[in-house]
Design a protein around this motif. Structure first.
Motif, PDB file in Angstrom:
ATOM      1  N   TYR A   1       0.846  -1.192   0.000  1.00 33.58           N
ATOM      2  CA  TYR A   1       0.000   0.000   0.000  1.00 33.58           C
ATOM      3  C   TYR A   1       0.888   1.251   0.000  1.00 33.58           C
ATOM      4  O   TYR A   1       1.784   1.391   0.839  1.00 33.58           O
TER       5      TYR A   1
ATOM      6  N   VAL B   1       0.472   5.125   0.652  1.00 31.31           N
ATOM      7  CA  VAL B   1      -0.457   6.102   1.210  1.00 31.31           C
ATOM      8  C   VAL B   1       0.110   7.494   0.959  1.00 31.31           C
ATOM      9  O   VAL B   1       1.196   7.831   1.435  1.00 31.31           O
TER      10      VAL B   1
ATOM     11  N   ILE C   1      -6.229  12.192   1.630  1.00 30.36           N
ATOM     12  CA  ILE C   1      -5.329  11.062   1.839  1.00 30.36           C
ATOM     13  C   ILE C   1      -5.756   9.986   0.851  1.00 30.36           C
ATOM     14  O   ILE C   1      -6.923   9.583   0.839  1.00 30.36           O
TER      15      ILE C   1
ATOM     16  N   ILE D   1      -4.994   6.093  -0.682  1.00 31.82           N
ATOM     17  CA  ILE D   1      -4.294   4.823  -0.562  1.00 31.82           C
ATOM     18  C   ILE D   1      -4.363   4.133  -1.924  1.00 31.82           C
ATOM     19  O   ILE D   1      -5.429   4.068  -2.547  1.00 31.82           O
TER      20      ILE D   1
ATOM     21  N   SER E   1      -7.203   2.418  -6.185  1.00 30.52           N
ATOM     22  CA  SER E   1      -6.941   3.423  -5.160  1.00 30.52           C
ATOM     23  C   SER E   1      -8.245   4.092  -4.770  1.00 30.52           C
ATOM     24  O   SER E   1      -9.230   4.060  -5.517  1.00 30.52           O
TER      25      SER E   1
ATOM     26  N   ARG F   1      -9.662   7.590  -1.968  1.00 29.11           N
ATOM     27  CA  ARG F   1      -9.185   8.699  -1.136  1.00 29.11           C
ATOM     28  C   ARG F   1     -10.272   9.212  -0.213  1.00 29.11           C
ATOM     29  O   ARG F   1     -11.459   9.021  -0.458  1.00 29.11           O
TER      30      ARG F   1
ATOM     31  N   ILE G   1      -5.887   7.165   8.518  1.00 28.56           N
ATOM     32  CA  ILE G   1      -4.889   6.314   7.853  1.00 28.56           C
ATOM     33  C   ILE G   1      -5.094   4.854   8.236  1.00 28.56           C
ATOM     34  O   ILE G   1      -5.050   3.954   7.395  1.00 28.56           O
TER      35      ILE G   1
ATOM     36  N   LEU H   1      -8.018   3.333   6.375  1.00 26.93           N
ATOM     37  CA  LEU H   1      -7.694   3.034   4.974  1.00 26.93           C
ATOM     38  C   LEU H   1      -6.895   1.741   4.856  1.00 26.93           C
ATOM     39  O   LEU H   1      -7.176   0.899   3.991  1.00 26.93           O
ATOM     40  N   VAL H   2      -5.897   1.588   5.712  1.00 30.15           N
ATOM     41  CA  VAL H   2      -5.070   0.377   5.668  1.00 30.15           C
ATOM     42  C   VAL H   2      -5.902  -0.852   6.020  1.00 30.15           C
ATOM     43  O   VAL H   2      -5.806  -1.900   5.364  1.00 30.15           O
TER      44      VAL H   2
ATOM     45  N   VAL I   1       3.253  -1.312   4.113  1.00 30.62           N
ATOM     46  CA  VAL I   1       2.764   0.067   4.066  1.00 30.62           C
ATOM     47  C   VAL I   1       3.912   1.060   3.946  1.00 30.62           C
ATOM     48  O   VAL I   1       4.870   1.021   4.723  1.00 30.62           O
TER      49      VAL I   1
ATOM     50  N   ILE J   1       4.234   5.410   3.510  1.00 27.73           N
ATOM     51  CA  ILE J   1       3.448   6.642   3.606  1.00 27.73           C
ATOM     52  C   ILE J   1       4.300   7.829   3.195  1.00 27.73           C
ATOM     53  O   ILE J   1       5.431   7.998   3.669  1.00 27.73           O
TER      54      ILE J   1
ATOM     55  N   ALA K   1       2.131   8.173  -4.432  1.00 28.34           N
ATOM     56  CA  ALA K   1       1.717   6.876  -3.882  1.00 28.34           C
ATOM     57  C   ALA K   1       2.662   5.764  -4.323  1.00 28.34           C
ATOM     58  O   ALA K   1       2.976   4.856  -3.542  1.00 28.34           O
TER      59      ALA K   1
END
Length: 302
Positions: A3, A5, A12, A14, A26, A28, A43, A46-47, A60, A62, A290
């Motif tokens: 991922y 982010v 935001i 992902i 993706s 957002r 966050i 999203l994960v 992940v 970011i 990303a």
């Protein structure tokens, strides 16, 4: 799954990638800027959504605006709730996995140096000219890591005194706490600010470009001043990093006149014996942030 982010001042995003870093999808959400707890929760949600959807515990990475200092604390004008916080440590604790956190402009640079417009070069500077002005330097496809994580912050070099006097420019305060940072003049809103300085009229930067293309002399003067300032800014980063190519990203990089005239705008501000490096647009555009974050995330293991 991996991922990436991409944290911005307003959203935001992902992006989900497979093990070959092929983008699958993706989505957002809005960025909470004033509540740190809400910022972390966004966050994490999203994960967790990606984990649930793909039935795995993804790696992940970011990318977010600002810097992460040697004490792993964040300084970000665009996400003020994160200032002074240990974002990485807090997310690691709640997501229960190792993660990578890096400046968003440096994620852009890594993406373009490894898999984008700078792939054929050894020394690549990726420069964002958008809402802000920042960048990152890569050598052989790897991100150059400085002692305090501030390498590439060309937007916070000071305005040239020569150019300030030439155009009688005001010394503007920057969100970083310094005075006269180039970002205030060469980031996207900077062109509008220069036009207002010369004319006292208020237009957006997009409207200034439209007026210039229609032949308005004041708009052309503001753009010429803007390019002189941008040329000075890029000359500074050339003298600091000596890249083989500069890859441009951000909204201002979509202006043809900017890309076409930038090499000539740089020349007066570098040594006479120094050649201006290649200057190209980003291959991945808005997706680079990303992708760069995912690249970093792919290298993090438990």
């Amino acid at each position: 799954m991996i991922y990436g982010v991409d944290v911005g001042g307003s959203k935001i995003e992902i992006a989900v990638f497979d093990e070959k870093l092929q983008r699958i999808e993706s989505w957002r959400v809005a960025t909470p800027k004033h509540s740190y707890e809400a910022f972390l929760a966004q966050i994490i949600t999203l994960v967790q959504q990606a984990d649930d959807k793909y039935g795995c515990k993804g790696q992940v990475g970011i990318g977010m605006p600002g810097i992460v200092n040697a004490q792993q604390r964040v300084l970000s004008a665009n996400v003020p709730c994160a200032n002074g916080k240990e974002v990485k440590a807090d997310l690691v604790a709640q997501l229960e996995r190792p993660i990578a956190v890096e400046n968003d402009c440096r994620c852009f640079a890594l993406s373009e140096a490894s898999l984008g417009a700078g792939k054929q070069y050894q020394k690549v500077f990726g420069a964002i000219i958008g809402t802000g002005a920042g960048g990152g330097f890569c050598i052989d496809g790897a991100l150059y890591k400085s002692a305090q994580g501030i390498a590439g912050e060309y937007g916070h070099h000071p305005l040239s005194a020569v150019l300030q006097q030439k155009y009688h420019l005001p010394i503007l305060a920057c969100g970083c706490g310094l005075q006269g940072c180039l970002e205030r003049y060469v980031a996207g809103p900077g062109l509008a600010g220069l036009y207002q300085h010369f004319t006292t009229q208020t237009l957006t930067s997009e409207q200034v470009i439209t007026a210039m293309r229609a032949g308005e002399s004041e708009a052309r003067h503001a753009f010429n001043c803007y390019m002189d300032l941008l040329g000075s800014a890029f000359a500074n980063l050339i003298k600091a990093y000596d890249p083989e190519v500069i890859v441009l990203g951000g909204g201002m990089s979509l202006i043809d006149e900017l890309v076409e005239t930038l090499p000539k705008a740089i020349e007066p501000h570098v040594f006479s014996a120094v050649s201006v490096p290649d200057i190209v647009r980003a291959k991945h555009g808005d997706a680079s942030g990303a992708l760069g974050a995912a690249l970093l995330g792919s290298k993090v293991h438990a």
